[in-house]
Design an enzyme around this catalytic site. Structure first.
Site, PDB file in Angstrom:
ATOM      1  CE  LYS A 116      -4.297  -1.788   2.001  1.00 47.19           C
ATOM      2  NZ  LYS A 116      -3.978  -3.198   1.894  1.00 47.19           N
ATOM      3  CD  GLU A 288      -6.808  -1.722  -0.574  1.00 46.19           C
ATOM      4  OE1 GLU A 288      -5.794  -2.417  -0.428  1.00 46.19           O
ATOM      5  OE2 GLU A 288      -7.812  -1.815   0.153  1.00 46.19           O
ATOM      6  CG  PHE A 348     -22.493  -7.207  13.922  1.00 40.24           C
ATOM      7  CD1 PHE A 348     -23.227  -7.582  12.816  1.00 40.24           C
ATOM      8  CD2 PHE A 348     -22.817  -6.030  14.566  1.00 40.24           C
ATOM      9  CE1 PHE A 348     -24.268  -6.791  12.351  1.00 40.24           C
ATOM     10  CE2 PHE A 348     -23.854  -5.227  14.109  1.00 40.24           C
ATOM     11  CZ  PHE A 348     -24.585  -5.612  12.997  1.00 40.24           C
TER      12      PHE A 348
END
Length: 687
Positions: A116, A288, A348
């Protein structure tokens, strides 16, 4: 064309690639770990090769083992799918050195875009807009704090080799940087073998928009429109769509041309995606480039009519693209939601275990586009057009891409995604409505899943209006998810269906011979309790009276049925059904409803029953998910304050910090770092 290819992956993407290869007349080889020995992708392929034990580092990440499998089976090419080795330069180079085609970009392009930090420098040199930030080497936490202060909060801390939502932390203050920097480094090292970090400015109210690219080995590169990927949770995409409701034709052209310039600068070919962050003023910045097929590629396949897997295979075989940029036309709208093994009602938390029941919705056969994968009708020998998108469309408006079957295990070793549900329509509203109807038909038991949450998203007014940012979920569900709102008309419909079900069950019970007092009369009058309210229900043939209002209900039901397809006052409604101790659980439209059904005289007596109070568990710190206790920040006798970090549990390679909910004193430690903990295992106790 290749006669045999190996798929160096597992799950739904492996099945997806195998189906297109079969359509093209290409034989396939599956690889598997011991955990996947009986997985669908293994059964679907023509040949299979074992790689090793369940951990990815001992199986799917073994490049040499995959090369050996190619040589043993005679596979001429490898499709890496996404994840695992798909963006590993050394893997692509290893195959090239052994004269095996890599169905993806060249190794040098993977290297250039996989880092990156380096990719941002290349993007700047190519004239692509980039987010302000620091892309040099960061020495330590103090240096990170200094950099973040210089850029200006909020900032995003990212692992250089990160992806898939891992190795990312949003920092609003110095405290966040100090807490998040080392954790991000550890995640980067654990998941990607690289602990380098960079820091960049966080664009507030941002949208995540990506451009799909496709190039060949002859220098031709086209962009296939954009995907809106702003609906995310913890930087993990949840819902994607194509096109974006935010992007104008002018913005699409500008983003597409920048993406093509970047790809050309690194000699890119095959499918790839350039990701951008966009501000409210439609400014956009490079994030990216993903040098692989994306999880969300089906939505692009729907609106373009192209099978991206097929195009990747043809490009790897040296063929030219048969169309140019002017031939790419976007038609209709596609939405994809990711069905995860996680419990939205418990923050979650990841869920693992066996799929006791797995029945995905059946694909429809309307004349909409398909992508060559998933559960399309007439799959054998049929697929989307190989020529430009304007030449035709596929067969399905509902598509399920999965790699599991009933009885499959959702393992702690791999990504918790169960399936991808993709729907298509002429308009965005139609595609969303088709999603809601299809989600109502999903049957999953044995593990936690996010079906209710996905349905709630599709019904949310802000989502339907297209007013999205990457903070959408955090902003709209700040206190967590507790089910979709229930309109009054839905309450009446559920009560009516419950009444029909109860009548059918009572009729069946009444038909049993040999009762002491003879045949029991069927009672079709009920008091239905739901969400703290009572409703009087009377069933009279196809008319059901709920609280004095008559509804025309067509809801065929046989005892034991688990999915009801009803039509109420002319409107369709599907719901999942299961028995509870005193009635039924009906699940539809993003919420599970427990309905207690009693005869009127019994309901009157029930009001005198004492309600059972649940035990107080606030003096325990419980493990919220199956995971590994990696750190314990307190000891017996320590005084703690609300919000103070107490322990860290790692699950699915993500670190989860457990904090004190209130002030107190640690009375007892019940677990030690290194312990594998089950859900609700006691970590420590308070006085």
């Amino acid at each position: 064309m290749f006669s045999k290819i190996l798929i160096a992956n597992r799950g739904e993407i492996a099945c997806r690639v195998i189906r297109t290869a079969r359509m093209m007349g290409i034989k396939t080889v599956a690889v598997y770990s011991d955990a996947d020995a009986r997985a669908p992708h293994v059964e679907l392929a023509d040949e299979k090769v074992r790689l090793g034990p369940p951990p990815a580092a001992q199986s799917y990440l073994l490049a040499e083992a995959i090369l050996l499998a190619c040589k043993e089976t005679g596979a001429e090419a490898v499709h890496p799918g996404y994840g695992f080795l798909s963006e590993r330069e050394s893997f692509a180079q290893l195959l090239a050195d052994n004269h095996i085609a890599f169905i993806g970009p060249p190794a040098k392009a993977i290297a250039a875009m996989g880092d990156k930090i380096q990719s941002k420098k290349l993007a700047q040199a190519a004239g692509v807009s980039v987010v302000p930030g620091f892309i040099g080497e960061i020495r330590d936490t103090d240096h990170a704090v200094e950099i973040a202060g210089g850029i200006g909060y909020p900032v995003m801390i990212k692992a250089s080799a990160g992806g898939g939502g891992k190795g990312m932390r949003l920092a609003w203050s110095e405290r966040d940087v100090r807490e998040g920097f080392e954790a991000t480094k550890r995640e980067g090292l654990a998941s990607f073998g690289d602990d380098r970090i960079f820091i960049e400015k966080f664009v507030e109210s941002p949208r995540h928009i990506e451009i799909q690219l496709l190039g060949d080995q002859h220098g031709n590169i086209v962009y296939l429109g954009e995907r809106e990927c702003s609906v995310q949770r913890r930087h993990q995409k949840v819902v994607e769509e194509a096109p974006s409701p935010f992007v104008t034709p002018e913005m699409r052209k500008a983003m597409g041309e920048q993406a093509v310039k970047l790809a050309a600068a690194v000699g890119y070919y095959s499918a790839g995606t350039v990701e951008f962050i966009a501000g409210a003023d439609r400014s956009f910045y490079f994030l990216e480039m993903n040098t692989r097929l994306q999880v969300e590629h089906p939505v692009t396949e729907y609106v373009t009519g192209l099978d991206l897997v097929e195009q990747m295979i043809r490009v790897a075989n040296g063929e030219k693209l048969t169309f140019g940029q002017k031939d790419v036309q976007l038609k209709g709208w596609a939405v994809e939601s990711r069905v995860y093994a996680e419990d939205p009602y418990r923050g979650f938390l990841p869920s693992t275990g066996r799929l006791v029941r797995y029945r995905p919705p059946i694909s429809s056969t309307l004349p909409f586009t398909g992508g060559g994968g998933g559960r399309l009708p007439n799959q054998e020998g049929a697929g989307p057009p190989q020529t430009p998108p304007a030449n035709g469309r596929g067969l399905s408006s509902v598509r399920v891409d999965d790699g599991v079957v009933e009885g499959s295990d959702i393992s702690m070793f791999y990504d918790p995604m169960i399936a991808k549900l993709v729907t298509y329509g002429d308009t965005r509203e139609q595609a969303i409505d088709t999603q809601i109807a299809a989600l109502d038909r999903f049957e999953i038991d044995g593990i936690g899943h996010n079906i209710d949450f996905l349905s709630a998203l599709m019904q949310h007014p802000r989502f339907r209006a297209g007013e999205l940012t990457t903070g959408f979920i955090a902003e709209e569900y700040p206190e967590g998810f507790h089910g979709a709102p229930v309109p009054d008309e839905l309450t009446a419909k559920l009560s009516a269906v419950a009444g029909i079900v109860a009548c059918a069950e009572a009729e069946r019970a009444a038909s049993i011979d040999g009762r002491l007092n003879g045949r029991v009369p069927t009672n079709c009058e009920w008091v239905v309790s739901m969400d703290g309210a009572e409703h009087r229900v009377t069933v009279e043939d196809e008319t059901v009276v709920v609280d004095g209002k008559a509804l025309v209900v067509d809801a065929p039901y046989l005892p034991g049925q688990r999915l009801i397809e009803a039509e109420i006052d002319g409107e369709p409604l599907s719901m999942r059904l299961s028995r509870t101790r005193a009635g039924w659980r009906l699940t539809t439209r993003g919420r599970s409803h427990d309905l207690r059904l009693l005869a009127p005289h019994v309901a009157d007596l029930a009001h005198h029953m004492i309600e059972k109070v649940p035990p107080d568990l606030s003096r325990f710190l419980l493990c919220p998910m199956p995971g590994l206790l990696t750190a314990l920040h307190v000891k017996q006798g320590d005084k703690v304050e609300a919000g103070q970090p107490l322990a860290v549990v790692e699950a699915m390679k993500m670190e989860n910090i457990l904090r004190a909910e209130k002030s107190g004193t640690v009375a007892k430690i019940d677990a030690t770092p290194g312990d594998s903990l089950a859900v609700d295992a006691v970590i420590l106790e308070f006085e």
